[in-house]
Write a protein that holds these residues in place. Sequence first.
Motif, mmCIF file in Angstrom:
data_model
loop_
_atom_site.group_PDB
_atom_site.id
_atom_site.type_symbol
_atom_site.label_atom_id
_atom_site.label_comp_id
_atom_site.label_asym_id
_atom_site.label_seq_id
_atom_site.Cartn_x
_atom_site.Cartn_y
_atom_site.Cartn_z
ATOM 1 N N ALA A 2 0.839 -1.204 0.000
ATOM 2 C CA ALA A 2 0.000 0.000 0.000
ATOM 3 C C ALA A 2 0.872 1.251 0.000
ATOM 4 O O ALA A 2 1.597 1.505 0.954
ATOM 5 C CB ALA A 2 -0.916 -0.012 1.221
ATOM 6 N N GLU A 3 0.772 1.996 -1.075
ATOM 7 C CA GLU A 3 1.504 3.259 -1.205
ATOM 8 C C GLU A 3 0.543 4.315 -1.716
ATOM 9 O O GLU A 3 -0.521 3.997 -2.240
ATOM 10 C CB GLU A 3 2.667 3.094 -2.192
ATOM 11 N N LEU A 4 0.925 5.555 -1.597
ATOM 12 C CA LEU A 4 0.102 6.660 -2.066
ATOM 13 C C LEU A 4 0.430 6.929 -3.535
ATOM 14 O O LEU A 4 0.937 7.987 -3.900
ATOM 15 C CB LEU A 4 0.352 7.901 -1.205
ATOM 16 N N THR A 5 0.172 5.895 -4.379
ATOM 17 C CA THR A 5 0.457 6.008 -5.807
ATOM 18 C C THR A 5 -0.695 5.420 -6.615
ATOM 19 O O THR A 5 -1.468 4.599 -6.119
ATOM 20 C CB THR A 5 1.742 5.247 -6.197
ATOM 21 N N ARG A 6 -0.779 5.813 -7.846
ATOM 22 C CA ARG A 6 -1.772 5.265 -8.768
ATOM 23 C C ARG A 6 -1.536 3.771 -8.991
ATOM 24 O O ARG A 6 -2.470 2.990 -9.102
ATOM 25 C CB ARG A 6 -1.677 6.029 -10.092
ATOM 26 N N GLU A 7 -0.274 3.370 -9.055
ATOM 27 C CA GLU A 7 0.063 1.965 -9.270
ATOM 28 C C GLU A 7 -0.417 1.093 -8.113
ATOM 29 O O GLU A 7 -0.933 -0.011 -8.319
ATOM 30 C CB GLU A 7 1.575 1.793 -9.461
#
Length: 193
Positions: free
Chosen positions: A15-20
């Motif tokens: 879980a990251e704050l990215t679109r991917e």
Amino acid sequence: MEVATHVPKKVMVVAELTRESASALQWALSHAVVENDELFLLHVEQPISWRNTISTFLRKPSSPVFGAANSSMEGSGGEDVDFVDVMKKACEIAQPKVRVHIERVEIDQGKDKALAILLKSRMLSIDLLVIGQRRRLSNTILKCKLNGMSTKGIDTAEYLIENSKCTCVGVMKKGHNGYLLNTKKQRNFWLLA
């Protein structure tokens, strides 16, 4: 007549704050988890990172994947909402019979993110690891083999795909109607949504 029973599995999404990352979670919810599975959202934090400083201003993700969860959490008194909590709420809405857990790993600046993810996935006996992947020109041209190398300078997703004990899937969203998936055995596998 005997009915086949599903053996619950453990699925981890980075879980990251990215679109991917949002695309990887969307794929996992629609294609990887089923009733009674466990879903782990793993966020790797670097406490003294410039990204963490910026991400505190960007607490609420703007992705449509989190629309319903984000709007249901906005009325909680105006306090900041962590994007991983929003991801968890979106998972609970999309798959109400899947148990969702949040895991956080804190690593020091300069430490290896990929190794922290591998260690956590082994500790939790994860069956499927899912990570959002961004196609980079250097990875496409070089196609370097990762046998025993340090992960410095190597794409985290590629390293995890090659070195994970469990199945690892790199997910890239392609347009509105599909995903491009990468595993150790299958590269650039096109899947319609």
